[in-house]
Structures are given as C-alpha cells and as structure tokens.
Design a protein around this motif. Structure first.
Motif, short mmCIF file in Angstrom:
data_model
loop_
_atom_site.label_atom_id
_atom_site.label_comp_id
_atom_site.label_asym_id
_atom_site.label_seq_id
_atom_site.Cartn_x
_atom_site.Cartn_y
_atom_site.Cartn_z
N ARG A 4 0.84 -1.19 0.00
CA ARG A 4 0.00 0.00 0.00
C ARG A 4 0.88 1.24 0.00
O ARG A 4 1.90 1.29 0.69
CB ARG A 4 -0.89 0.04 1.23
N ARG A 29 -7.11 7.91 1.37
CA ARG A 29 -7.44 6.76 2.21
C ARG A 29 -8.54 5.91 1.56
O ARG A 29 -8.45 4.68 1.50
CB ARG A 29 -7.92 7.22 3.59
N ASP A 30 -9.58 6.57 1.06
CA ASP A 30 -10.68 5.85 0.41
C ASP A 30 -10.23 5.12 -0.84
O ASP A 30 -10.87 4.15 -1.27
CB ASP A 30 -11.83 6.80 0.08
N GLY A 32 -7.53 3.46 -0.95
CA GLY A 32 -6.77 2.30 -0.51
C GLY A 32 -5.36 2.60 -0.03
O GLY A 32 -4.59 1.67 0.24
N GLU A 34 -2.56 4.15 2.69
CA GLU A 34 -2.44 4.36 4.12
C GLU A 34 -2.04 5.81 4.33
O GLU A 34 -1.00 6.26 3.82
CB GLU A 34 -1.39 3.42 4.71
#
Length: 132
Positions: A4, A29-30, A32, A34
């Motif tokens: 990620r 964040r949405d 994917g 971090e």
C-alpha cells in the motif's frame, strides 16, 4: 499492509485552514492508501520526522499562507539530509503560477491548485509513487 502507498499529509507553517488537506487525506485513504495526517502548524522538521517514522512513500504538503517556497524547500532539504530523498513530495494550496517552475527545481514532483479534483490527485499519486 505491504504494497500500500503510505502518504503523510501535512500542514506546515502557521496556516490554520486544513479542510482541503483533510479532504485530500480522506480521498487517498478511500482509494486504498495508508494516510497519516499530521494536523495543523507542523514544522518542516516535524513533517520529515513523521515521514521517516512512518516509512512514507510520499509527503503531501498543503500551504495556503504564501510561505510555500520556504516550507517546501526546507522539507525537501531535510528529507535529503536524513537519507530519505526517495520520498516523493507533492503539494497543494494557493501557489502562484510563477512559482511552479521554481518548486519543480527544488524537487516538488507536482503541485495541485484550487480546482484540482480529488480523483486527479489520487490518480497522480498512484501513477507517480511506487508502493514499498
């Protein structure tokens, strides 16, 4: 969580307006990634310390105060000094067109100005920042 993209979103300097930074942090964040949001009034030293501690792939700086040349330059300088020159730095905020080439020379990979969509930012990060 390996693979990620790890993003530090920071508000360096005295600027107290963070709605845009929070919107970008949430969009990343949405998508994917971090995301670590540092909060308001961070020094460049604090931003770089967070980036190193969090093993960030990228740092997104939001500056609306007009201090972008000084703050962006200091963050990039500190990343280099700390052996983290591979961390990609992008920015956003109220940045005059005349300053864009200067920021690129400093090492700022991309600057998003008002009107940029969150999808543009997500797509750019995905296309320009390799996950570790």
């Amino acid at each position: 969580m390996s693979g990620r993209i790890r993003v530090v979103v920071a508000k360096p300097g005295l600027d107290g307006h963070d709605r845009g930074a929070k919107v970008v942090a949430r969009a990343l964040r949405d998508a994917g990634m971090e995301v670590i949001y540092t909060g308001l009034h961070q020094t460049p030293e604090q931003v770089v310390q967070t980036a190193i501690q969090e093993d960030a792939d990228v740092v997104g700086l939001s500056v609306l105060s007009g201090a972008h040349m000084t703050l962006f330059a200091r963050v990039i300088e500190l990343l280099r000094e700390k052996g983290a020159a591979d961390v990609v730095v992008f920015g956003g905020g109220i940045i005059p067109d005349d300053d864009m080439p200067k920021l690129a020379e400093l090492g700022v990979a991309k600057v998003f100005t008002p009107g940029a969509t969150t999808q543009e930012i997500v797509d750019w990060v995905r296309g320009n920042v390799p996950a570790q």
